[in-house]
Every structure is written in C-alpha cells, then in structure tokens.
Design an enzyme around this catalytic site. Structure first.
Site, PDB file in Angstrom:
ATOM      1  N   GLY A  18       0.461  -1.660   0.180  1.00  0.00           N
ATOM      2  CA  GLY A  18      -0.158  -0.204   0.073  1.00  0.00           C
ATOM      3  C   GLY A  18       0.421   1.142   0.051  1.00  0.00           C
ATOM      4  O   GLY A  18       0.521   2.153  -0.769  1.00  0.00           O
ATOM      5  N   PHE A  19       1.866   1.253   0.596  1.00  0.00           N
ATOM      6  CA  PHE A  19       2.878   2.320   0.567  1.00  0.00           C
ATOM      7  C   PHE A  19       3.787   2.472   0.143  1.00  0.00           C
ATOM      8  O   PHE A  19       4.739   4.024  -0.368  1.00  0.00           O
ATOM      9  CB  PHE A  19       3.226   2.737   2.346  1.00  0.00           C
ATOM     10  CG  PHE A  19       2.006   3.219   2.816  1.00  0.00           C
ATOM     11  CD1 PHE A  19       1.775   4.393   2.731  1.00  0.00           C
ATOM     12  CD2 PHE A  19       1.027   2.592   4.016  1.00  0.00           C
ATOM     13  CE1 PHE A  19      -0.005   4.788   3.048  1.00  0.00           C
ATOM     14  CE2 PHE A  19       0.223   3.247   4.401  1.00  0.00           C
ATOM     15  CZ  PHE A  19      -0.343   4.406   4.133  1.00  0.00           C
ATOM     16  N   GLY A  20       4.790   1.827  -0.909  1.00  0.00           N
ATOM     17  CA  GLY A  20       5.747   1.549  -1.476  1.00  0.00           C
ATOM     18  C   GLY A  20       6.479   0.688  -1.846  1.00  0.00           C
ATOM     19  O   GLY A  20       5.529  -0.569  -2.204  1.00  0.00           O
ATOM     20  N   HIS A  21       7.511   0.700  -2.169  1.00  0.00           N
ATOM     21  CA  HIS A  21       8.085  -0.644  -3.051  1.00  0.00           C
ATOM     22  C   HIS A  21       9.254  -1.405  -2.027  1.00  0.00           C
ATOM     23  O   HIS A  21       9.522  -0.924  -1.760  1.00  0.00           O
ATOM     24  CB  HIS A  21       9.102  -0.361  -4.487  1.00  0.00           C
ATOM     25  CG  HIS A  21       7.916   0.192  -5.388  1.00  0.00           C
ATOM     26  ND1 HIS A  21       7.938  -0.329  -6.268  1.00  0.00           N
ATOM     27  CD2 HIS A  21       7.258   1.052  -5.395  1.00  0.00           C
ATOM     28  CE1 HIS A  21       6.003  -0.064  -7.052  1.00  0.00           C
ATOM     29  NE2 HIS A  21       6.502   1.307  -6.684  1.00  0.00           N
ATOM     30  N   ASP A 168      -1.688  -7.628  12.169  1.00  0.00           N
ATOM     31  CA  ASP A 168      -1.185  -8.629  10.384  1.00  0.00           C
ATOM     32  C   ASP A 168      -0.501  -9.771  10.533  1.00  0.00           C
ATOM     33  O   ASP A 168       0.130 -10.122   9.317  1.00  0.00           O
ATOM     34  CB  ASP A 168      -0.811  -7.769   9.870  1.00  0.00           C
ATOM     35  CG  ASP A 168      -1.261  -7.443   7.508  1.00  0.00           C
ATOM     36  OD1 ASP A 168      -2.015  -8.405   7.872  1.00  0.00           O
ATOM     37  OD2 ASP A 168      -0.405  -7.745   7.008  1.00  0.00           O
TER      38      ASP A 168
HETATM   39  P1  ATP Z   1       0.800  -3.991   2.905  1.00  0.00           P
HETATM   40  O1  ATP Z   1       0.475  -2.987   2.177  1.00  0.00           O
HETATM   41  O2  ATP Z   1      -0.785  -4.645   2.665  1.00  0.00           O
HETATM   42  O3  ATP Z   1       1.326  -4.633   4.508  1.00  0.00           O
HETATM   43  P2  ATP Z   1       2.130  -6.223   1.769  1.00  0.00           P
HETATM   44  O4  ATP Z   1       2.690  -6.461   3.298  1.00  0.00           O
HETATM   45  O5  ATP Z   1       2.295  -6.769   0.245  1.00  0.00           O
HETATM   46  O6  ATP Z   1       1.306  -5.317   1.273  1.00  0.00           O
HETATM   47  P3  ATP Z   1       4.784  -4.077   1.539  1.00  0.00           P
HETATM   48  O7  ATP Z   1       4.718  -4.869   3.177  1.00  0.00           O
HETATM   49  O8  ATP Z   1       5.533  -3.020   1.134  1.00  0.00           O
HETATM   50  O9  ATP Z   1       3.473  -4.694   1.042  1.00  0.00           O
HETATM   51  O10 ATP Z   1       5.564  -5.090   1.306  1.00  0.00           O
HETATM   52  C1  ATP Z   1       5.727  -5.780  -0.058  1.00  0.00           C
HETATM   53  C2  ATP Z   1       6.823  -7.269  -0.875  1.00  0.00           C
HETATM   54  O11 ATP Z   1       7.829  -7.158  -0.110  1.00  0.00           O
HETATM   55  C3  ATP Z   1       6.661  -8.262   0.034  1.00  0.00           C
HETATM   56  O12 ATP Z   1       6.170  -9.209  -1.550  1.00  0.00           O
HETATM   57  C4  ATP Z   1       6.848  -8.826   0.290  1.00  0.00           C
HETATM   58  O13 ATP Z   1       6.925 -10.488   0.906  1.00  0.00           O
HETATM   59  C5  ATP Z   1       8.264  -8.396   0.574  1.00  0.00           C
HETATM   60  N1  ATP Z   1       8.698  -8.467   1.756  1.00  0.00           N
HETATM   61  C6  ATP Z   1       9.146  -7.387   2.458  1.00  0.00           C
HETATM   62  N2  ATP Z   1      10.213  -7.149   3.618  1.00  0.00           N
HETATM   63  C7  ATP Z   1      10.994  -8.334   2.804  1.00  0.00           C
HETATM   64  C8  ATP Z   1      12.075  -8.840   3.527  1.00  0.00           C
HETATM   65  N3  ATP Z   1      12.117  -7.715   4.523  1.00  0.00           N
HETATM   66  N4  ATP Z   1      12.712  -9.195   2.458  1.00  0.00           N
HETATM   67  C9  ATP Z   1      12.384  -9.655   1.945  1.00  0.00           C
HETATM   68  N5  ATP Z   1      10.870  -9.589   1.333  1.00  0.00           N
HETATM   69  C10 ATP Z   1      10.473  -8.675   1.817  1.00  0.00           C
END
Ligand code: ATP
Ligand code: MG
Ligand code: MG
Length: 329
Positions: A18-21, A168
């Site tokens: 939701g907030f970034g890459h 979550d």
């Molecule tokens: P939301 O915005 O609802 O939290 P999300 O959990 O998919 O959605 P992000 O938390 O931004 O979004 O994570 C984006 C992607 O990056 C996900 O596919 C997640 O599995 C991956 N990711 C996040 N943190 C890590 C990490 N520490 N190591 C590897 N991959 C990661």
C-alpha cells in the site's frame, strides 16, 4: 548526494504494498543483501505519514532472532520525474528516536509540490515466506511443524513483550531467513498498546470487513483476522494476534491439496468454527489448542508466553535440532 544510491546497488524488486516498493539491494560497503523499503511521502495528509512513522518506530524497537531485523531508516528528498522515480536531492537523516511529531517535520518539506520525500527502511532480506511454503503444498512433518510454530511463538512473545500488537499476522508476513529460521515481519498495521490506551484517534482506520486482496488477487487476511478486529471493538489487545496465530498453526498441521480445499476448510473454520472431523480425530491435542487460540473472547486465548511455558511437547527432538531444522518431506 543520495545515501541510497551511494551505498546500495539495486538487484531486483521484491514487491510492493500500500505504501511503497521493497527492493533487494546489495550494500556496497559490506557486500551483503538487504531488503530496502522505499516509501514515497507525497501526501500532506497527516494520518498517512503517521502510519509510516509507526511502522518505522515499531521496527526500531524490535530486536529478536525471530523478528525481521531492522537496520536503519532515513529520508531523502528529491524531485519526481515523469516515471514517478526520484531525482536525488538532499538527504535528511532521521533522528535516532522516532516520534509521531516527526510527521510535521516531513510535512514542512512538502511545501514545494515538485519535491517528494522518500523514506527508506533498510531491513534484513528474507528470501521466502511461510505463505510460499503453504502454496507449494509442502507437507510439514511433526517435528518441523512444532519447530516452526515454536519459533513463531518466540518472535510473537518478544513483540508482545514490547507492548506491540502485530495485527497482520499471516503466512505472507511470516518470513524465512537464509538459514531457514522464522522471522516475523511487516509491521505496517502494528499498533502500540500504550498509544491505543491514550488516544484512540491515533489508531489505524480499518475497513469494516478486514478483507484485503493481496498481490495474487486472493483474499489475503480475512481468515486470520480476529473477530474483535472485524467487529471494530474500541480496544484491541495482543490476543488478536493469538487468533491469527491459531489459523497459522492449523495450516502447519493441515496441509491443503488445492487452493479450493484451503478456501473451503478455512471458510468453515472462520464462519462456523468447524474443523474437519478426520483431522480432529488424528490431531486431538492440536485441535484443542487451536480452539483455545480461536476463542471468541480474547481473554480466553492463551498468551504467547503461556504457550512457550505449556504448549510444547517436552524435550521434543526439534529443540535439539535448533541449528539444523528438520527438512520438509
Ligand atoms: P501492505 O501494504 O498491505 O502491507 P504488503 O505486505 O504486500 O502489503 P509490503 O509490506 O510493502 O506490502 O511488502 C511488499 C513486498 O515485499 C511483499 O511481497 C513482501 O513479501 C516483500 N517483503 C517485505 N519485507 C521483506 C523482507 N524483509 N525481505 C524480503 N521481502 C520482503
Ligand atoms: Mg505483507
Ligand atoms: Mg506490509
């Protein structure tokens, strides 16, 4: 100059939320891989920045072997080009103590419409999630199921010990590190108990159903969301995570052959509290623990530290295999 561009080499995108890459990066100085979350702070709307700062502040308080390791966070400001990527401008380091007041400082930097501020969060890179294991229909033997559950509960006990609710906890947010150890991550919705007690307005607005669609187009969090969150109780405590943990526990002990089977079984569990009869007959001990974790009343659910004291079979082999976890069948 940009700390990000100076210090990191981008290897590949890991995904976005939701907030970034999130980008897999190599640190040029230590040569190691990290997951760097890039969040563009273009909105002047305070609650948005508030939520981001909450995530950063949460991570900085957690240091545990089964929680995704947080290294550092910093701001950079720059001018957006037509692709929405940053042209790098001045760098603004975050203060060592994160606070909600920080949000107003970033707002001041948004006066110029062409300038964007980016928040970078450098995290431990975790190559896999538990969700991926579940989706590959891995069958977990008994030792492995207890081993993974034990690590998740240890991480959760630390999180709750810091007064933090994850909110979550799903297989997508339970990662594995390079050594195949569990790391709980993604604290985007985490919320401090104390803040909740002080001021409800600080809270994250929830949608009414708790349903969200993940990147694969599937319902991501519905099955794991505690009833009191769905019902919008004004005070949520750490027992909400224990409900989610129960569903994860069930999936460790009940692998699904197809996505449809998973959907049907988890729907019955969620909506009717019904467990497959054959499964209950085989795993009666697990079924009774699961029922306690899924209690409608949060206070009836065991806490993470209670689980660590009582829920695990004594002297199980998995505990002796800590350095070398048993592999999946
Ligand atoms: P939301 O915005 O609802 O939290 P999300 O959990 O998919 O959605 P992000 O938390 O931004 O979004 O994570 C984006 C992607 O990056 C996900 O596919 C997640 O599995 C991956 N990711 C996040 N943190 C890590 C990490 N520490 N190591 C590897 N991959 C990661
Ligand atoms: Mg996530
Ligand atoms: Mg997230």
């Amino acid at each position: 100059s940009s700390r990000y561009l100076n210090d990191f080499e981008e290897l590949k995108p890991l995904g976005h939320g939701g907030f970034g890459h999130v980008v897999l990066c190599k640190n040029k100085l230590d040569g190691r891989h990290y997951a760097v979350k890039k969040i563009r702070l273009k909105d002047k709307i305070l609650p948005v920045n508030d939520r981001i700062l909450r995530e950063v502040a949460t991570l900085s308080r957690l240091q545990h072997q089964h929680v995704v390791r947080y290294y550092q966070a910093w701001y950079e400001s720059g001018v957006s080009d037509s692709y929405g990527e940053a042209a790098w401008g001045s760098m603004t380091p975050l203060s060592s103590t994160f606070s909600y007041k920080g949000a107003s400082a970033t707002d001041a930097e948004h006066e110029n419409k062409t300038e964007s501020t980016y928040l970078y969060i450098q995290m431990e890179y975790c190559p896999r999630t538990l969700r991926q294991d579940f989706e590959s229909y891995t069958r977990f033997d008994k030792e492995l199921a207890w081993h993974l559950f034990h690590q998740i509960v240890e991480g959760l006990a630390h999180i709750h010990g810091q007064g933090i609710i994850h909110r979550d906890l799903t297989p997508s947010n339970i990662f594995f590190d390079a050594r195949n150890d569990i790391k709980i991550g993604d604290f985007g919705l985490a919320k401090f108990l104390k803040l909740e007690q002080l001021d409800q307005d600080v809270g994250v607005p929830l949608d009414t159903t708790g349903v969200s669609i993940d990147g694969t187009g599937q319902v991501g969090t519905y099955f794991y969301t505690a009833p009191e969150i769905e019902q919008g109780w004004p005070k949520i405590d750490e027992k909400a995570d224990m409900y989610s943990l129960g569903i994860v526990f069930f999936e460790l002990w009940h692998p699904f052959a197809t996505a449809m089977e998973r959907h049907l079984v988890l729907s019955d569990l969620k909506q009717k509290g019904e467990l497959p009869t054959v499964w209950v007959a085989e795993f009666s001990e697990q079924a009774s623990l699961l029922r306690r974790l899924m209690s409608q009343s949060p206070s009836e659910r065991p806490s993470a530290s209670e689980l660590l004291q009582h829920a695990f079979p004594p002297r199980m082999e998995y505990q002796l295999l800590d350095k070398q976890p048993p592999s999946a069948i």
